[in-house]
Motif scaffolding. Sequence first.
Motif, PDB file in Angstrom:
ATOM      1  N   SER A  54      -0.368   2.432 -59.329  1.00  0.00           N
ATOM      2  CA  SER A  54       1.011   1.984 -59.458  1.00  0.00           C
ATOM      3  C   SER A  54       1.213   0.606 -58.830  1.00  0.00           C
ATOM      4  O   SER A  54       1.883  -0.253 -59.402  1.00  0.00           O
ATOM      5  N   VAL A  55       0.627   0.395 -57.644  1.00  0.00           N
ATOM      6  CA  VAL A  55       0.769  -0.903 -56.978  1.00  0.00           C
ATOM      7  C   VAL A  55       0.186  -2.006 -57.847  1.00  0.00           C
ATOM      8  O   VAL A  55       0.786  -3.076 -58.001  1.00  0.00           O
ATOM      9  N   GLN A  56      -0.964  -1.756 -58.432  1.00  0.00           N
ATOM     10  CA  GLN A  56      -1.593  -2.767 -59.287  1.00  0.00           C
ATOM     11  C   GLN A  56      -0.722  -3.049 -60.513  1.00  0.00           C
ATOM     12  O   GLN A  56      -0.531  -4.199 -60.892  1.00  0.00           O
ATOM     13  N   GLU A  57      -0.172  -2.000 -61.103  1.00  0.00           N
ATOM     14  CA  GLU A  57       0.685  -2.186 -62.280  1.00  0.00           C
ATOM     15  C   GLU A  57       1.980  -2.928 -61.920  1.00  0.00           C
ATOM     16  O   GLU A  57       2.430  -3.788 -62.671  1.00  0.00           O
ATOM     17  N   LEU A  58       2.574  -2.595 -60.778  1.00  0.00           N
ATOM     18  CA  LEU A  58       3.845  -3.210 -60.371  1.00  0.00           C
ATOM     19  C   LEU A  58       3.698  -4.657 -59.930  1.00  0.00           C
ATOM     20  O   LEU A  58       4.564  -5.487 -60.196  1.00  0.00           O
ATOM     21  N   THR A  59       2.621  -4.960 -59.227  1.00  0.00           N
ATOM     22  CA  THR A  59       2.485  -6.288 -58.621  1.00  0.00           C
ATOM     23  C   THR A  59       1.539  -7.216 -59.365  1.00  0.00           C
ATOM     24  O   THR A  59       1.630  -8.423 -59.223  1.00  0.00           O
ATOM     25  N   GLY A  60       0.601  -6.644 -60.103  1.00  0.00           N
ATOM     26  CA  GLY A  60      -0.428  -7.459 -60.728  1.00  0.00           C
ATOM     27  C   GLY A  60      -1.541  -7.837 -59.771  1.00  0.00           C
ATOM     28  O   GLY A  60      -2.500  -8.512 -60.148  1.00  0.00           O
ATOM     29  N   LEU A  61      -1.440  -7.409 -58.506  1.00  0.00           N
ATOM     30  CA  LEU A  61      -2.472  -7.700 -57.516  1.00  0.00           C
ATOM     31  C   LEU A  61      -3.671  -6.782 -57.732  1.00  0.00           C
ATOM     32  O   LEU A  61      -3.526  -5.647 -58.171  1.00  0.00           O
ATOM     33  N   GLN A  62      -4.846  -7.283 -57.406  1.00  0.00           N
ATOM     34  CA  GLN A  62      -6.057  -6.473 -57.513  1.00  0.00           C
ATOM     35  C   GLN A  62      -6.101  -5.478 -56.359  1.00  0.00           C
ATOM     36  O   GLN A  62      -6.066  -5.866 -55.194  1.00  0.00           O
ATOM     37  N   VAL A  63      -6.135  -4.202 -56.690  1.00  0.00           N
ATOM     38  CA  VAL A  63      -6.196  -3.140 -55.697  1.00  0.00           C
ATOM     39  C   VAL A  63      -7.423  -2.304 -55.987  1.00  0.00           C
ATOM     40  O   VAL A  63      -7.612  -1.854 -57.121  1.00  0.00           O
ATOM     41  N   SER A  64      -8.242  -2.112 -54.976  1.00  0.00           N
ATOM     42  CA  SER A  64      -9.449  -1.318 -55.138  1.00  0.00           C
ATOM     43  C   SER A  64      -9.092   0.076 -55.645  1.00  0.00           C
ATOM     44  O   SER A  64      -8.105   0.666 -55.217  1.00  0.00           O
ATOM     45  N   SER A  65      -9.906   0.611 -56.531  1.00  0.00           N
ATOM     46  CA  SER A  65      -9.632   1.940 -57.081  1.00  0.00           C
ATOM     47  C   SER A  65     -10.004   3.058 -56.114  1.00  0.00           C
ATOM     48  O   SER A  65      -9.637   4.201 -56.319  1.00  0.00           O
ATOM     49  N   SER A  66     -10.742   2.729 -55.073  1.00  0.00           N
ATOM     50  CA  SER A  66     -11.074   3.731 -54.055  1.00  0.00           C
ATOM     51  C   SER A  66     -11.109   3.047 -52.703  1.00  0.00           C
ATOM     52  O   SER A  66     -11.303   1.838 -52.606  1.00  0.00           O
ATOM     53  N   HIS A  67     -10.936   3.843 -51.648  1.00  0.00           N
ATOM     54  CA  HIS A  67     -10.902   3.224 -50.320  1.00  0.00           C
ATOM     55  C   HIS A  67     -12.280   2.718 -49.932  1.00  0.00           C
ATOM     56  O   HIS A  67     -13.299   3.239 -50.353  1.00  0.00           O
ATOM     57  N   SER A  68     -12.281   1.698 -49.123  1.00  0.00           N
ATOM     58  CA  SER A  68     -13.506   1.089 -48.642  1.00  0.00           C
ATOM     59  C   SER A  68     -14.052   1.900 -47.477  1.00  0.00           C
ATOM     60  O   SER A  68     -13.298   2.532 -46.748  1.00  0.00           O
ATOM     61  N   LEU A  69     -15.337   1.869 -47.311  1.00  0.00           N
ATOM     62  CA  LEU A  69     -15.922   2.534 -46.148  1.00  0.00           C
ATOM     63  C   LEU A  69     -15.710   1.704 -44.886  1.00  0.00           C
ATOM     64  O   LEU A  69     -15.925   2.161 -43.790  1.00  0.00           O
ATOM     65  N   SER A  70     -15.287   0.465 -45.048  1.00  0.00           N
ATOM     66  CA  SER A  70     -15.007  -0.412 -43.918  1.00  0.00           C
ATOM     67  C   SER A  70     -13.520  -0.364 -43.605  1.00  0.00           C
ATOM     68  O   SER A  70     -12.700  -0.815 -44.389  1.00  0.00           O
ATOM     69  N   GLN A  71     -13.158   0.209 -42.458  1.00  0.00           N
ATOM     70  CA  GLN A  71     -11.754   0.317 -42.067  1.00  0.00           C
ATOM     71  C   GLN A  71     -11.303  -0.992 -41.435  1.00  0.00           C
ATOM     72  O   GLN A  71     -12.016  -1.561 -40.628  1.00  0.00           O
ATOM     73  N   THR A  72     -10.118  -1.450 -41.792  1.00  0.00           N
ATOM     74  CA  THR A  72      -9.626  -2.720 -41.277  1.00  0.00           C
ATOM     75  C   THR A  72      -8.315  -2.586 -40.518  1.00  0.00           C
ATOM     76  O   THR A  72      -7.787  -3.589 -40.053  1.00  0.00           O
ATOM     77  N   PHE A  73      -7.758  -1.403 -40.409  1.00  0.00           N
ATOM     78  CA  PHE A  73      -6.522  -1.193 -39.664  1.00  0.00           C
ATOM     79  C   PHE A  73      -6.392   0.283 -39.320  1.00  0.00           C
ATOM     80  O   PHE A  73      -7.150   1.110 -39.782  1.00  0.00           O
ATOM     81  N   GLU A  74      -5.383   0.565 -38.493  1.00  0.00           N
ATOM     82  CA  GLU A  74      -5.066   1.956 -38.177  1.00  0.00           C
ATOM     83  C   GLU A  74      -3.554   2.092 -38.095  1.00  0.00           C
ATOM     84  O   GLU A  74      -2.847   1.111 -37.923  1.00  0.00           O
ATOM     85  N   VAL A  75      -3.082   3.313 -38.235  1.00  0.00           N
ATOM     86  CA  VAL A  75      -1.672   3.624 -38.060  1.00  0.00           C
ATOM     87  C   VAL A  75      -1.588   4.463 -36.793  1.00  0.00           C
ATOM     88  O   VAL A  75      -2.348   5.424 -36.635  1.00  0.00           O
ATOM     89  N   GLY A  76      -0.699   4.088 -35.878  1.00  0.00           N
ATOM     90  CA  GLY A  76      -0.609   4.783 -34.600  1.00  0.00           C
ATOM     91  C   GLY A  76       0.695   5.539 -34.434  1.00  0.00           C
ATOM     92  O   GLY A  76       1.758   5.039 -34.807  1.00  0.00           O
ATOM     93  N   PHE A  77       0.602   6.746 -33.884  1.00  0.00           N
ATOM     94  CA  PHE A  77       1.766   7.574 -33.587  1.00  0.00           C
ATOM     95  C   PHE A  77       1.742   7.961 -32.116  1.00  0.00           C
ATOM     96  O   PHE A  77       0.744   8.496 -31.628  1.00  0.00           O
ATOM     97  N   VAL A  78       2.840   7.695 -31.418  1.00  0.00           N
ATOM     98  CA  VAL A  78       2.978   8.063 -30.016  1.00  0.00           C
ATOM     99  C   VAL A  78       3.541   9.476 -29.948  1.00  0.00           C
ATOM    100  O   VAL A  78       4.518   9.803 -30.630  1.00  0.00           O
ATOM    101  N   VAL A  79       2.911  10.312 -29.133  1.00  0.00           N
ATOM    102  CA  VAL A  79       3.332  11.703 -28.956  1.00  0.00           C
ATOM    103  C   VAL A  79       3.374  12.030 -27.469  1.00  0.00           C
ATOM    104  O   VAL A  79       2.788  11.323 -26.650  1.00  0.00           O
ATOM    105  N   GLU A  80       4.054  13.115 -27.122  1.00  0.00           N
ATOM    106  CA  GLU A  80       4.140  13.519 -25.718  1.00  0.00           C
ATOM    107  C   GLU A  80       2.857  14.159 -25.221  1.00  0.00           C
ATOM    108  O   GLU A  80       2.472  13.963 -24.076  1.00  0.00           O
ATOM    109  N   ASP A  81       2.186  14.956 -26.069  1.00  0.00           N
ATOM    110  CA  ASP A  81       0.996  15.693 -25.647  1.00  0.00           C
ATOM    111  C   ASP A  81      -0.104  15.505 -26.696  1.00  0.00           C
ATOM    112  O   ASP A  81      -0.158  16.241 -27.686  1.00  0.00           O
TER     113      ASP A  81
END
Length: 127
Positions: A54-81
């Motif tokens: 969908s992103v490729q169709e909406l934007t015209g940008l090249q988007v890999s069809s599968s995730h890369s084995l090389s991670q370039t970011f993370e998403v962080g969640f703060v929790v109490e425990d």
Amino acid sequence: MKMSMRYIILYVKDVEKSKEFYRDCLGLPIRGEHGTYIELRTGATILALNSRKSVQELTGLQVSSSHSLSQTFEVGFVVEDVKAVIEDLRSQGVPILMEPVMKPWGQTVAYVADPDGHFIEICSSMD
């Protein structure tokens, strides 16, 4: 110029599977759904999901069809425990990439993977 981060969009292979992970495993409420685009409430910043196709169709940008084995970011969640959250996620079959550890700066940090292999940090607050 003033800027503030409003949202992050993860490009995913299977929107429904990712939605279930973020909604059901992490407990993030759905803010809105528009076709393959889903927004989740995380606090001040919105976490959104959309299919790679969908992103490729909406934007015209090249988007890999599968995730890369090389991670370039993370998403962080703060929790109490961190340990309790990791045990809950483990019981749901979520892959635990790194068990909770105390960092030299006093923060407890652990890592899990979402269905596309994105690194998800589960951590204690630095406040």
